[in-house]
Design an enzyme around this catalytic site. Structure first.
Site, PDB file in Angstrom:
ATOM      1  N   GLY A  30      17.971   2.645  47.730  1.00 19.41           N
ATOM      2  CA  GLY A  30      19.300   2.932  48.263  1.00 19.41           C
ATOM      3  C   GLY A  30      19.304   4.326  48.859  1.00 19.41           C
ATOM      4  N   MET A  31      20.485   4.860  49.103  1.00 24.96           N
ATOM      5  CA  MET A  31      20.582   6.158  49.757  1.00 24.96           C
ATOM      6  C   MET A  31      19.934   7.258  48.937  1.00 24.96           C
ATOM      7  SD  MET A  31      21.788   5.714  52.610  1.00 24.96           S
ATOM      8  CE  MET A  31      22.657   4.538  53.630  1.00 24.96           C
ATOM      9  N   VAL A  32      20.148   7.237  47.611  1.00 18.53           N
ATOM     10  CA  VAL A  32      19.584   8.283  46.758  1.00 18.53           C
ATOM     11  C   VAL A  32      18.067   8.166  46.696  1.00 18.53           C
ATOM     12  CG1 VAL A  32      19.475   9.173  44.402  1.00 18.53           C
ATOM     13  CG2 VAL A  32      21.665   8.523  45.377  1.00 18.53           C
ATOM     14  N   ARG A 100      26.603   0.319  40.625  1.00 14.80           N
ATOM     15  CA  ARG A 100      27.685   1.302  40.741  1.00 14.80           C
ATOM     16  C   ARG A 100      28.945   0.703  40.120  1.00 14.80           C
ATOM     17  NH1 ARG A 100      27.716   3.823  46.813  1.00 14.80           N
ATOM     18  NH2 ARG A 100      26.140   2.280  47.239  1.00 14.80           N
ATOM     19  N   ARG A 107      33.522   2.198  31.728  1.00 14.41           N
ATOM     20  CA  ARG A 107      32.256   2.906  31.726  1.00 14.41           C
ATOM     21  C   ARG A 107      31.252   2.171  30.853  1.00 14.41           C
ATOM     22  NH1 ARG A 107      31.460   8.286  29.225  1.00 14.41           N
ATOM     23  NH2 ARG A 107      29.749   9.270  30.334  1.00 14.41           N
ATOM     24  N   ASP A 167      24.153  19.890  39.529  1.00 10.04           N
ATOM     25  CA  ASP A 167      25.375  20.657  39.256  1.00 10.04           C
ATOM     26  C   ASP A 167      25.082  22.154  39.390  1.00 10.04           C
ATOM     27  OD1 ASP A 167      25.095  18.161  37.749  1.00 10.04           O
ATOM     28  OD2 ASP A 167      27.147  18.526  37.092  1.00 10.04           O
ATOM     29  N   ARG A 170      24.635  23.145  42.976  1.00  8.64           N
ATOM     30  CA  ARG A 170      25.940  23.252  43.660  1.00  8.64           C
ATOM     31  C   ARG A 170      26.643  24.538  43.245  1.00  8.64           C
ATOM     32  NH1 ARG A 170      27.142  16.926  42.728  1.00  8.64           N
ATOM     33  NH2 ARG A 170      26.656  16.196  44.843  1.00  8.64           N
ATOM     34  N   HIS A 194      26.151  15.741  32.535  1.00  6.26           N
ATOM     35  CA  HIS A 194      26.225  15.757  34.000  1.00  6.26           C
ATOM     36  C   HIS A 194      27.545  15.126  34.399  1.00  6.26           C
ATOM     37  CE1 HIS A 194      25.432  15.091  38.206  1.00  6.26           C
ATOM     38  NE2 HIS A 194      25.428  13.774  38.062  1.00  6.26           N
TER      39      HIS A 194
END
Lengths: 333, 355
Positions: A30-32, A100, A107, A167, A170, A194
């Site tokens: 996928g994108m990641v 996802r 959760r 994290d 960022r 996270h």
């Protein structure tokens, strides 16, 4: 009649060609997964890259697209297959696969769905690369790193969660923007879970060893006039923000994964905030994974740096641990 | 007397502490030495279009550390901001200190290189030429704005059909022809070298082979030039590239032509390879390398071509753009293929309006 190849090239080596020396596998294209793959390739970290996924067309297309760029790369072999045999002899396996959250899904349900996916993936990885280091990226990363550890049977130094590496990156970017300094010269550690309840360790925030909290004792509190607390809030919100704007996040996490792979493959003994088993540390009694500063090298996560945390900070870690354990104990592994 | 000095001292100390607490962390931490306006960027790259190709170009340029500033432009504002933020969040791992974006072209000011990936992409089975008019209309908006803010830039056109759109870009920009380049057959040649090298068991960079002409279905593989370590493959196998070749090397060129369609069929689009190839061109331009790349350039006057068309030829790229063109020795058959492509491209171009 000799072929063109035979006329051109004479094979002289009597040895069998050696296998890969620092092979990386990415599970999930996928994108990641693909952002991690292109970052690893552009940093010249590996001599063989393997891709695995269940969607065969997409997998083949992605592999071909990367192979077509081989002229510009220094990774001689790029392979892909649904079958895990292509992943054999990997040094590092990056796991980005997983479901996802659907709208309205709890959760716990998401975690159980991903546990079921991991029950297929993890044993297959270990079967073909019993000495690998697992780098788990899929969310919720702290729980899934625990799951991967349990399912793999690997020792705890070989199962690492990407955790708060992103994290912290960022945080350092935002800190750098505030001070007009490159992020690599801005030091700040975000640890723990996270996501929403990550812990910024304000006492450690510094530039050139100068503690910013020493200059501004209110830093991180509500009475801080410069509102540094909002820097951490922005870190927590940024993932949601990017997802809202472009649908997902990929580039930053991809680059942070490549950063971790580099430390592992090159045996750098560099310190990164990644998710590891923290039972017995900072007052945590449960078998949970949380991010703390860890030393990474070619045998994986060899050491943990013991941070001097304030009581409130330790309390937050303990609370995260309890929440994570609350979810983990309901899982069927 | 001493008491009053002491009070004065206490007063001064408390004033000092008060002033110090008023200063921000930034002021306490850092003493600025050089003041004055910020320096403009020296190696700025702009990418127009933040689709899959644009972002692959952006990430490749960033990870190759080619730019000191990167600007992104697009019309879809949310996606644009999200992509910019995602890249900025990786800045710890990069050496490009400034990443900006905006719908307004003012963010692109002072770019050295502008990569144009904007436009609609090939649908499954659609030929590149079908995209033409759709993309010409988009370029009429984009190109004048780019040139307005970066009049000295070099334009790299990637959007398909690249040869036609590079011509369109040249016309719309008013820039001299050596500063408008089409990514052309740089990617076709990379694919060719990869596939040929795979057959021989060597790294693509050790296999030399050029695909020229039109990027796409009628590209021309120059078999006479294919070599490893200077050893000509055609001398070893005079049938190479022909129908009578028992080893069917021609099939490799066919695979190159089919590559894009195949990848699009499998994953919906291509992006990684084109992104890497654009970063490769950017490196030669940015670092004034004088390396030779097969890119699309204005070929009127060469090989008997009398129309103003862009086709890929081996070009020497440096910081001025296309410094020179290498005169390849082509067979008469290869020359006629180029001419045929030129005719076909001109046939499309002559009907385009308001350029």
């Amino acid at each position: 009649m000799a072929s063109t190849k035979e006329k051109l090239i004479a094979h002289v080596s009597k040895e069998e060609p050696a296998g890969p020396t620092n092979k990386v596998t990415v599970v999930g294209v996928g994108m990641v997964g693909m952002a991690a793959a292109i970052s690893v390739l552009l940093k010249d970290l590996t001599d063989e890259l393997a891709l695995v996924d269940v969607m065969e067309d997409k997998l083949k297309g992605e592999a071909m697209d990367l192979q077509h760029g081989s002229l510009f790369l220094k990774t001689h072999k790029i392979v892909a297959d649904k079958d895990y045999s292509v992943t054999a002899n990997s040094k590092v396996v990056v796991v980005t696969a997983g479901a996802r959250q659907q709208e309205g899904e709890s959760r716990l349900n998401l975690v159980q769905r991903n546990v079921n996916i991991f029950k297929f993936i993890i044993p297959n990885i270990i079967k073909y690369s019993p000495n690998c280091i697992l780098l788990v990226v899929s969310n919720p990363v702290d729980i899934l790193t625990y799951v991967a550890w349990k399912l793999s049977g690997l020792p705890r130094n070989r199962v690492i969660g990407s955790g708060t590496n992103l994290d912290s990156a960022r945080f350092r970017h935002l800190m750098g923007e505030k001070l007009g300094i490159h992020p690599s010269s801005c030091h700040g550690w975000v640890i723990g879970e996270h996501g929403d309840s990550s812990v910024p360790v304000w006492s450690g925030v510094n530039v050139a060893g100068v503690s910013l909290q020493g200059l501004n004792p209110d830093m991180g509190t509500d009475k801080d006039k410069e509102d540094w607390k909002s820097v951490h809030k922005m870190v927590v919100d940024s993932a949601y923000e990017v997802i809202k704007l472009k649908g997902y996040t990929s580039w930053a996490i991809g680059m942070s994964v490549a950063d971790l792979c580099e430390s592992i493959l090159k045996n750098l003994h560099k310190c990164h905030p990644v998710s590891t088993l923290v039972k017995g540390m900072h007052g945590v009694n449960e078998e949970v994974f949380l991010s703390v500063p860890c030393i990474l090298g070619n045998s994986g996560l060899t050491d943990v740096v013991h941070m001097t945390l304030k009581p409130e900070e330790e309390k937050q870690l303990v609370k995260s641990a309890e929440t994570l354990w609350g979810v983990q104990k309901e899982l069927t592994l | 007397m001493l008491v009053s000095w002491w009070h004065l001292f206490l007063g001064a100390q408390s004033l000092y502490r008060h002033v110090l607490s008023m200063a921000s962390v930034l002021q306490k931490l850092i003493t600025p030495l050089s003041s004055g306006p910020l320096e403009p960027p020296r190696n700025k790259v702009t990418v127009v279009g933040v689709g899959q190709v644009g972002m692959a170009c952006a990430v490749s340029v960033l990870l190759r550390e080619l730019a000191d500033e990167l600007a992104l432009v697009d019309v879809i504002e949310d996606r644009l901001k999200g992509e910019m933020m995602d890249l900025q969040h990786g800045s710890l791992f990069l050496k490009t200190p400034k990443i900006v974006s905006g719908k307004d072209y003012s963010v692109t000011a002072n770019s050295r290189i502008v990569v144009v990936t904007a436009g609609v992409r090939q649908q499954e089975g659609e030929s590149r030429l079908n995209l033409v008019q759709r993309n010409v209309n988009i370029f009429k908006h984009i190109i004048p704005q780019i040139v307005r803010y970066s009049p000295d830039c070099i334009l790299i056109v990637v959007s398909n059909p690249v040869d036609v759109l590079t011509y369109v870009t040249w016309k719309l920009s008013g820039l001299p022809k050596h500063r408008v380049i089409g990514s052309g057959t740089n990617l076709d040649s990379a694919r060719f070298r990869y596939l040929m090298a795979e057959r021989l068991g060597i790294h693509p960079s050790s296999f030399n082979g050029w695909i020229l002409g039109e990027h796409g279905d009628s590209s021309v593989p120059v078999w006479s030039g294919t070599n490893v370590a200077g050893v000509s493959l055609q001398k070893l196998n005079p049938d190479i590239g022909t129908d009578t070749d028992a080893e069917n090397w021609r099939e490799t060129h066919k695979k190159v032509v089919d590559s894009a369609y195949e990848v699009i069929r499998l994953k919906g689009y291509t992006n990684w390879a084109i992104g890497l190839s654009v970063a490769d061109l950017t490196e030669s331009l940015m670092k004034n390398l004088n390396r030779v790349h097969p890119v699309s350039t204005m070929v009127k006057g060469l090989y008997g071509i009398s129309d103003e068309v862009y086709l890929s030829l081996p070009c020497v790229l440096n910081s001025a753009g296309v410094g020179s063109v290498v005169n390849m020795s082509l067979t008469s058959d290869e020359v006629s293929q180029l001419k045929k492509s030129a005719d076909m491209l001109w046939h499309i171009q002559k009907d385009l309006t308001d350029l």
